[in-house]
Write a protein that holds these residues in place. Sequence first.
Motif, PDB file in Angstrom:
ATOM      1  N   ASP A  95       7.865  -4.820   3.292  1.00 28.55           N
ATOM      2  CA  ASP A  95       6.587  -5.072   2.636  1.00 28.55           C
ATOM      3  C   ASP A  95       5.606  -3.982   3.050  1.00 28.55           C
ATOM      4  O   ASP A  95       5.269  -3.846   4.222  1.00 28.55           O
ATOM      5  N   PHE A 109       2.500  -3.620   2.407  1.00 30.78           N
ATOM      6  CA  PHE A 109       1.218  -4.148   2.867  1.00 30.78           C
ATOM      7  C   PHE A 109       1.263  -4.420   4.369  1.00 30.78           C
ATOM      8  O   PHE A 109       0.366  -4.033   5.126  1.00 30.78           O
ATOM      9  N   LEU A 118      -4.638   1.050   1.569  1.00 32.31           N
ATOM     10  CA  LEU A 118      -4.687  -0.170   0.759  1.00 32.31           C
ATOM     11  C   LEU A 118      -5.060   0.159  -0.674  1.00 32.31           C
ATOM     12  O   LEU A 118      -4.529  -0.435  -1.619  1.00 32.31           O
ATOM     13  N   LEU A 147      -2.012   1.386  -2.264  1.00 33.91           N
ATOM     14  CA  LEU A 147      -1.089   0.280  -2.552  1.00 33.91           C
ATOM     15  C   LEU A 147      -1.529  -0.475  -3.787  1.00 33.91           C
ATOM     16  O   LEU A 147      -0.704  -0.928  -4.581  1.00 33.91           O
ATOM     17  N   ALA A 148      -2.858  -0.620  -3.944  1.00 34.74           N
ATOM     18  CA  ALA A 148      -3.360  -1.314  -5.126  1.00 34.74           C
ATOM     19  C   ALA A 148      -2.971  -0.571  -6.392  1.00 34.74           C
ATOM     20  O   ALA A 148      -2.876  -1.161  -7.468  1.00 34.74           O
ATOM     21  N   ASP A 180       3.275  -3.175  -3.629  1.00 32.38           N
ATOM     22  CA  ASP A 180       3.375  -3.358  -2.181  1.00 32.38           C
ATOM     23  C   ASP A 180       4.780  -3.693  -1.713  1.00 32.38           C
ATOM     24  O   ASP A 180       4.956  -4.218  -0.631  1.00 32.38           O
ATOM     25  N   ARG A 193      -4.716   0.924 -12.265  1.00 33.94           N
ATOM     26  CA  ARG A 193      -3.319   0.769 -11.884  1.00 33.94           C
ATOM     27  C   ARG A 193      -2.411   1.148 -13.045  1.00 33.94           C
ATOM     28  O   ARG A 193      -2.584   0.704 -14.172  1.00 33.94           O
TER      29      ARG A 193
END
Lengths: 122, 330
Positions: B25, B27, B69, B72-73, B77, B328
Amino acid sequence: MIDLALDIMSWILLTVGGACVLIGGIGGLRLPNFYTRIHAASLTDTMATLLIFVGIILQSGFTLASLKLFAIMLFLLLTGPTATYALANAALLSGLKPGPGRSGLKPDAGTAKDKTKENAPE
Amino acid sequence: MIYIFALFLLTLLVITAVAIVRTEDLFVSVILTSIFSLLMAINFFILDAADVALTEAAVGAGVTTVIFLCALALTGDQEKPQKEGQNRGQKVALVVVGFLALLIIYSTFDNPRLGDPDAPVHQHVAPWYLEKTPEYMDFPNVVTAILSSFRGYDTLGEVFVVFAACIGVLFILGVSPPRKSLQVSVRKSGLRHHLIPQVVGRLLIPFIVLFGLYTQFHGEYGPGGGFQAGALIATGVILYALLEGEAEALRAVPRRVLLGMVVGGALLYGSVGVVCMLMGGSFLDYSVLAADPVWGQQLGILIIEAGVGMAVCGALLSIFHAFAARERLT
């Protein structure tokens, strides 16, 4: 005499604070689901911070260091519970229902992205 | 006692590093990277490198995590699942890494003891720096003296690296997203419906920025300086962006200003060097800036630290906005 009393007080506070950290750590590992875990972990944010910092302040007396320690304590007391709140709120919003047992240990992958955004301010 | 603490921290560091590699993962691995940086900062601190610790805590644990982060967005993730038959390369890599690790451990037997004052590294130029800083600059923080005056060229190079990195990221991610997507992000972004983080954040942001300014202008006397200050102020603004939405943060500190800070910071640093040359010294020799050489050094260091702070702050915020402005791609 006063010194001895201060020492005893501060050691009691430090010991109890350390115990709070320990309990928080054990709780974070042993409790069954997310909400109970952050409940345990938040013990280190609030109770342990308060006790340990007051203990150290009693050790350092009326100095500049005490003022700095007080400022750090205030900072931690403000940010720690806020972080815990943000974490719990993010988990709730991403679909993790509070409940007994091991229910919903992990939110499903589709909503995990929202969690990413919510957690960021910590 | 300090050895036990250091050993404990280094063990935690190894555990964290293994966990970062093993988790699938992304995240989780970003958060673990943040923890790794924090542990590293504490390690630096117990080695008495307060300046580096401050940088590591602000950049490594703070800004980098937020930028990761944001990335990742944009991407997702979860790690890409490995196909069968890709494991052969892994074994070779494992053997090579293991061999190198053994080699490095073997070579540490020749190292001097940690903190040994007779070690070669402490006998070369370090005594000269320690001796001459009070004479030339008249302030206690030798790290700032080395960073900004004795080794001013290196720091100038670092500022240009920050500048180049910022330009590179902006080229790759694009500065201006389409108008329509910006409208969407204005409505959705931010934590405006979360009262508690917002109130606490509003309470803290002025103090974060104030602390950043303190590290900036107190760098000659305590740990700190341009790099740390830039990162701290950037953290404050990023916190504002997370609470109020990215558009609000851009309204407070527009993109023009950020780019101006990056370019202006690097230019300010360089132009101090040129001014030194024009006033009859060599490049980045601040002694000629004022009648008294000590004052000249202090003035020069103050100005170039301001340049460094501006460049770092502007670069970090530009990179953050470049990531946050992207939609995204699915």
